[in-house]
Design an enzyme around this catalytic site. Structure first.
Site, PDB file in Angstrom:
ATOM      1  N   GLY A 131       0.868  -1.103   0.034  1.00  0.00           N
ATOM      2  CA  GLY A 131      -0.134   0.037   0.001  1.00  0.00           C
ATOM      3  C   GLY A 131       0.948   1.186  -0.111  1.00  0.00           C
ATOM      4  N   TRP A 156      -8.043  -2.992  -3.454  1.00  0.00           N
ATOM      5  CA  TRP A 156      -8.599  -1.331  -3.321  1.00  0.00           C
ATOM      6  C   TRP A 156      -8.624  -0.710  -4.639  1.00  0.00           C
ATOM      7  CZ3 TRP A 156      -4.054  -2.188   0.173  1.00  0.00           C
ATOM      8  CH2 TRP A 156      -4.336  -2.850   1.536  1.00  0.00           C
ATOM      9  N   ARG A 243      -2.403  13.600  -6.732  1.00  0.00           N
ATOM     10  CA  ARG A 243      -2.702  14.260  -5.578  1.00  0.00           C
ATOM     11  C   ARG A 243      -3.506  15.561  -5.558  1.00  0.00           C
ATOM     12  NH1 ARG A 243       2.892  11.238  -4.085  1.00  0.00           N
ATOM     13  NH2 ARG A 243       1.926   9.314  -3.627  1.00  0.00           N
ATOM     14  N   GLU A 363      -4.210   7.605  -2.764  1.00  0.00           N
ATOM     15  CA  GLU A 363      -3.236   8.359  -3.165  1.00  0.00           C
ATOM     16  C   GLU A 363      -2.169   8.839  -2.554  1.00  0.00           C
ATOM     17  OE1 GLU A 363      -4.088  10.483  -6.977  1.00  0.00           O
ATOM     18  OE2 GLU A 363      -5.631   9.011  -7.142  1.00  0.00           O
TER      19      GLU A 363
HETATM   20  N1  CAA Z   1       7.766  12.056  -7.612  1.00  0.00           N
HETATM   21  C1  CAA Z   1       8.758  11.469  -8.487  1.00  0.00           C
HETATM   22  N2  CAA Z   1       9.506  10.475  -7.927  1.00  0.00           N
HETATM   23  C2  CAA Z   1       9.511   9.782  -6.599  1.00  0.00           C
HETATM   24  C3  CAA Z   1       8.365  10.501  -5.609  1.00  0.00           C
HETATM   25  C4  CAA Z   1       7.572  11.566  -6.154  1.00  0.00           C
HETATM   26  N3  CAA Z   1       6.632  12.108  -5.515  1.00  0.00           N
HETATM   27  N4  CAA Z   1       8.671   9.919  -4.844  1.00  0.00           N
HETATM   28  C5  CAA Z   1       9.583   9.126  -4.947  1.00  0.00           C
HETATM   29  N5  CAA Z   1      10.029   8.792  -6.175  1.00  0.00           N
HETATM   30  C6  CAA Z   1      11.035   8.313  -6.729  1.00  0.00           C
HETATM   31  C7  CAA Z   1      12.348   8.647  -6.031  1.00  0.00           C
HETATM   32  O1  CAA Z   1      13.168   9.520  -6.733  1.00  0.00           O
HETATM   33  C8  CAA Z   1      13.224   7.253  -6.381  1.00  0.00           C
HETATM   34  O2  CAA Z   1      13.728   7.238  -7.589  1.00  0.00           O
HETATM   35  P1  CAA Z   1      15.203   6.653  -8.111  1.00  0.00           P
HETATM   36  O3  CAA Z   1      15.218   5.373  -7.441  1.00  0.00           O
HETATM   37  O4  CAA Z   1      15.339   6.945  -9.330  1.00  0.00           O
HETATM   38  O5  CAA Z   1      16.127   7.485  -7.138  1.00  0.00           O
HETATM   39  C9  CAA Z   1      11.844   6.049  -6.300  1.00  0.00           C
HETATM   40  O6  CAA Z   1      10.943   6.915  -6.607  1.00  0.00           O
HETATM   41  C10 CAA Z   1      11.911   5.406  -4.968  1.00  0.00           C
HETATM   42  O7  CAA Z   1      11.744   6.256  -4.283  1.00  0.00           O
HETATM   43  P2  CAA Z   1      12.437   5.983  -2.728  1.00  0.00           P
HETATM   44  O8  CAA Z   1      13.852   5.516  -2.760  1.00  0.00           O
HETATM   45  O9  CAA Z   1      11.998   7.589  -2.064  1.00  0.00           O
HETATM   46  O10 CAA Z   1      11.395   4.988  -2.046  1.00  0.00           O
HETATM   47  P3  CAA Z   1      10.793   4.899  -0.690  1.00  0.00           P
HETATM   48  O11 CAA Z   1      10.260   3.410  -0.491  1.00  0.00           O
HETATM   49  O12 CAA Z   1      11.770   5.171   0.393  1.00  0.00           O
HETATM   50  O13 CAA Z   1       9.571   5.689  -0.886  1.00  0.00           O
HETATM   51  C11 CAA Z   1       7.237   6.323  -1.486  1.00  0.00           C
HETATM   52  C12 CAA Z   1       8.463   5.735  -1.742  1.00  0.00           C
HETATM   53  C13 CAA Z   1       7.355   7.657  -1.758  1.00  0.00           C
HETATM   54  C14 CAA Z   1       6.889   6.297  -0.196  1.00  0.00           C
HETATM   55  C15 CAA Z   1       6.224   5.645  -2.429  1.00  0.00           C
HETATM   56  O14 CAA Z   1       6.174   4.343  -2.367  1.00  0.00           O
HETATM   57  C16 CAA Z   1       4.867   6.276  -2.173  1.00  0.00           C
HETATM   58  O15 CAA Z   1       4.738   7.217  -2.869  1.00  0.00           O
HETATM   59  N6  CAA Z   1       3.956   5.481  -1.631  1.00  0.00           N
HETATM   60  C17 CAA Z   1       2.670   5.825  -1.675  1.00  0.00           C
HETATM   61  C18 CAA Z   1       2.037   5.119  -2.862  1.00  0.00           C
HETATM   62  C19 CAA Z   1       0.464   5.556  -2.936  1.00  0.00           C
HETATM   63  O16 CAA Z   1       0.313   6.807  -3.057  1.00  0.00           O
HETATM   64  N7  CAA Z   1      -0.359   4.732  -3.471  1.00  0.00           N
HETATM   65  C20 CAA Z   1      -1.508   5.179  -3.799  1.00  0.00           C
HETATM   66  C21 CAA Z   1      -2.294   4.035  -4.770  1.00  0.00           C
HETATM   67  S1  CAA Z   1      -3.272   4.418  -6.026  1.00  0.00           S
HETATM   68  C22 CAA Z   1      -4.718   5.306  -5.356  1.00  0.00           C
HETATM   69  O17 CAA Z   1      -5.115   5.368  -4.213  1.00  0.00           O
HETATM   70  C23 CAA Z   1      -5.597   5.401  -6.459  1.00  0.00           C
HETATM   71  C24 CAA Z   1      -7.003   5.541  -5.857  1.00  0.00           C
HETATM   72  O18 CAA Z   1      -7.758   4.434  -5.510  1.00  0.00           O
HETATM   73  C25 CAA Z   1      -7.748   6.813  -6.074  1.00  0.00           C
END
Ligand code: CAA
Length: 379
Positions: A131, A156, A243, A363
């Protein structure tokens, strides 16, 4: 600095407001009670151009800016957040990414139908074990000749049973972690794809949220979006824009509850006068209006930055974090202002309070937004 909306943006606001009153308000309580998807309403939203607002007219879109999209999302969410989440996913997570990263053939085959509202799209990232920790994808896509074979389960998923086109994230090379995730376009009637259990939810009950099961689903190579390993970047980039959609939805839920509470406070009398003449209510209304205005400014700024081609990832995280908290606060106060009437379905505010909660979860939870914001601040 110019806070004036353009003629086009004002026209979008009026059209969305009118549609919400005439088409979404009738039956919204029953759809919530019966967890009924607003199918007919979404068909009309497609005809009016709400499902592909920012897409180039060449692909049947409205060619509008992100600010107009945020305005429309706010107005529709004042009444029906189940209809607006379907709209948000289709616009931001499906159409926007396909237009930006898809091949011309993918755009002609899929985007043209998604943007016109002929079909709905779904964004399949979340899994039972992935998630917030979205990099932990277990779904796999194995290369086999000129195809990929997808196996796994998604959870979901918004528009889970009503979509026809699904963007599915899967691990093509587990050794590479998130750099081994790819994204594929899957059609609903392909063999091995099954729509699973429908979730029975607290709020946005009209939105159909499902698990999806993929068993040896054969996906042609040309249905991968971008290169192998591009999937996680695709997810992050589209979620940055998504978002803004959800922040606008939260803003609309708050503004809708506030408008119901304001109107009620002028009608309801206690101790010989309308309750809006009591300072206890006036102060609540003042706080609600101030929070809503602050949320709106954050939402518009994030949308504007996106339209200018600037970096907007942290601005959209801030907008979503703040607007979703405002949605919770304001809807709780709207129920309080309604007193006992607020606790029953007829007055709409209890539904909006239940709907508000999801905006702090999907999201990216509020905690994930804080991670994104703090990483930017500390960089
Ligand atoms: N924008 C662009 N790139 C991003 C980013 C962002 N906001 N956040 C992370 N990245 C990139 C990083 O730069 C990194 O890239 P590189 O490997 O090329 O350097 C890569 O993504 C991995 O990032 P991290 O190393 O920071 O990884 P992490 O595991 O520490 O963190 C996270 C990642 C930000 C937590 C990510 O997993 C995340 O956004 N999680 C939430 C997921 C989410 O929003 N799910 C929603 C599901 S869809 C939904 O809800 C739709 C619906 O039903 C309405």
């Amino acid at each position: 600095m110019n806070f004036q909306l353009s003629e086009e943006q004002l026209a979008v606001r009026d059209a969305a407001r009118e549609f919400a009153q005439s088409e979404l308000l009738p039956g919204v309580i029953e759809r919530d009670s019966e967890a009924k998807f607003p199918k007919a309403q979404l068909e009309k939203m497609g005809q009016l151009g709400f499902l592909g607002m920012m897409v180039d007219p060449r692909y049947n879109g409205g060619g509008m800016d992100t600010v107009s999209y945020a305005i429309a999302m706010e107005e529709l969410s004042k009444i029906d957040a189940s209809a607006s989440v379907a709209m948000s996913v289709n616009n931001s997570l499906v159409c926007w990414g396909l237009e930006k990263y898809g091949t011309e053939a993918q755009k002609q085959k899929y985007l043209t139908r998604l943007a016109s509202g002929e079909v709905l799209g779904a964004f399949c990232l979340s899994e039972p074990e992935a998630g917030s920790d979205a990099t932990s994808q277990r779904t796999t896509a194995e290369k086999s000749g000129d195809h990929f074979i997808i196996n796994g389960v998604k959870n979901w998923i918004t528009n889970g049973s009503s979509a026809s086109i699904y963007l599915v994230f899967a691990q093509t090379d587990p050794q590479k972690g998130h750099k081994g995730i790819s994204v594929f376009i899957v059609e609903r009637d392909w063999e091995g794809f099954v729509v699973g259990k429908k979730e029975d939810k607290l709020g946005i009950r009209g939105s159909d949220t499902h698990s999806l099961i993929f068993t040896d689903v054969k996906v042609p190579m040309e249905n991968r979006i971008g290169e192998d390993g591009f999937g996680f970047t695709y997810a992050m980039e589209t979620l940055n824009g998504g978002r803004i959609g959800i922040a606008s939805q939260a803003l609309g839920i708050a503004a809708g509850a506030y408008e119901f509470a304001l109107a009620y406070s002028k009608e309801r009398k206690t101790f010989g006068k309308p309750i809006c003449e009591h300072q206890a209510i006036q102060f609540k209304l003042a706080d609600m209006a101030t929070q809503i205005e602050a949320a709106r400014l954050l939402v518009y700024k994030a949308a504007w930055l996106k339209d200018q081609g600037e970096d907007y990832a942290h601005a959209s995280a801030m907008a979503k974090l703040y607007a979703s908290e405002v949605a919770m606060n304001v809807t709780i106060e709207a129920v309080q202002i309604h007193g006992g009437y607020g606790y029953v379905k007829e007055y709409h505010v209890e539904r909006l309070m239940r709907d508000a909660k999801i905006t702090q979860i999907y999201e990216g939870t509020s905690e994930i937004q804080r991670i994104i914001i703090s990483r930017k601040i500390l960089k």
